[in-house]
Enzyme design. Structure first.
Site, mmCIF file in Angstrom:
data_model
loop_
_atom_site.group_PDB
_atom_site.id
_atom_site.type_symbol
_atom_site.label_atom_id
_atom_site.label_comp_id
_atom_site.label_asym_id
_atom_site.label_seq_id
_atom_site.Cartn_x
_atom_site.Cartn_y
_atom_site.Cartn_z
ATOM 1 N N MET A 151 -2.965 8.911 -6.782
ATOM 2 C CA MET A 151 -3.667 8.499 -5.559
ATOM 3 C C MET A 151 -5.178 8.607 -5.775
ATOM 4 O O MET A 151 -5.846 9.543 -5.307
ATOM 5 C CB MET A 151 -3.197 9.351 -4.378
ATOM 6 C CG MET A 151 -1.737 9.121 -4.027
ATOM 7 S SD MET A 151 -1.176 10.006 -2.555
ATOM 8 C CE MET A 151 -1.042 11.677 -3.192
ATOM 9 N N GLU A 181 2.303 16.391 -0.448
ATOM 10 C CA GLU A 181 0.850 16.587 -0.416
ATOM 11 C C GLU A 181 0.511 17.958 0.173
ATOM 12 O O GLU A 181 0.344 18.094 1.370
ATOM 13 C CB GLU A 181 0.189 15.476 0.386
ATOM 14 C CG GLU A 181 0.385 14.091 -0.224
ATOM 15 C CD GLU A 181 -0.427 13.011 0.448
ATOM 16 O OE1 GLU A 181 -1.455 13.319 1.102
ATOM 17 O OE2 GLU A 181 -0.050 11.846 0.317
#
Length: 310
Positions: free
Chosen positions: A137, A74
């Site tokens: 996500m 991320e």
């Protein structure tokens, strides 16, 4: 107790699952928001770094009895990353695929759903070529950290603003991820805000920042579903809905959440689109003990109903 001991204890709890249910595969997830991006950018920047990481990861996963690896960087090119991360990420996945496949292990990847990130951080088609699943996500489209007005966490449609689950899914499909590899993430938590004016409590109302932390999680701007339902009941919060966006409020506190009906709709959407399935984050945020009056793990149950599994 050190981190390895804790990890080994958790691993022992997971190892019996595939024996009890042959359809279950346990994957070891590496990365996450708190890990940041810089270390992955550094590792993936060289062929030697990518190869070494892939070899060690495959050995570690095999040693502790997992069925594969889930990589959650991320995010490539973001948060002190490099512009080259987009290409290096695909090269890293290629190395991981080779190392894991040699041991009969699976590979999945978690990717951000922000439409502005696709194409900058990700080569979607390149990623899909080397992984079994792409876990989108699809949450935190809006939070108090990124929005100064109240907004939905993970709307299915585009009734508010430019971000939605449907838009992100369509973009990843159009960018080259096969439907049968795309997994939609569903949040099992509520996002909260502190209102600038308690009299203005609809969607899009001015906000000063995150809401008060919950008694259990102690994180501003975030409540598990069971924390939220107990607060609503104990403190007599008001419930409302605007254009398919559900929220609760009292005084200067405001929370957006998804009721059981909306949770099921997301699963039905996944089936309709022919996608691989759903994943949830985080598992422990569901009402496991049934304190909200809907039985144990009601959100997971509704997802399974929507998927036609029960």
């Amino acid at each position: 107790m050190n981190n390895l001991t804790i990890f080994q204890d958790h691993t022992r709890n997971l190892q019996p699952l595939p024996q009890k249910n042959p359809h279950v595969t346990t994957l070891l997830a590496v990365g996450g928001w708190n890990e940041g991006s810089r270390k992955y950018s550094d590792m993936a920047a060289t062929s030697a770094g990518r190869k070494r990481f892939a070899q060690l990861a495959a050995e570690f996963v095999e040693r502790y009895g997992f069925g594969g690896l889930d990589l959650d960087w991320e995010y490539p090119t973001q948060r002190e990353g490099r512009p080259q991360d987009k290409d290096n990420f695909v090269l890293l996945l290629k190395e991981l695929r080779a190392s894991l496949s040699a041991k009969g292990l699976e590979l999945s990847v978690a990717v951000g759903a922000d439409p502005n990130m696709l194409g900058v951080a990700y080569d979607a088609a390149g990623i899909a070529e080397h992984v079994d699943l792409v876990n989108l996500m699809a949450f935190d489209f809006y939070t108090a950290a990124t929005s100064n007005i109240t907004a939905p966490n993970a709307p299915l449609g585009s009734s508010f603003g430019a971000y939605s689950v449907e838009r992100s899914v369509e973009q990843w499909l159009a960018a080259g991820v096969p439907a049968e590899k795309l997994v939609v993430g569903v949040p099992l938590y509520a996002r909260t805000y502190t209102l600038a004016d308690p009299a203005r409590h609809g969607v899009g109302a001015p906000a000063l920042g995150p809401g008060a932390p919950g008694a259990v999680t102690q994180e501003p701007g975030y409540l598990t579903i069971y924390e939220l339902c107990m607060i609503i009941e104990d403190e007599s919060w008001d419930l409302s809905e605007e254009n398919g966006i559900y929220f609760a409020y009292k005084g200067d506190q405001w929370a957006t959440y998804e009721p059981l009906t909306e949770i099921r709709k997301k699963a039905q959407y996944v089936v309709k689109k022919g996608l691989a399935g759903v994943m949830v984050w985080p598992l422990e945020s569901d009402d496991v003990s049934g304190v909200c009056g809907h039985g144990s793990s009601p959100l997971l149950r509704e997802l399974n109903k929507g998927l036609g599994r029960i």
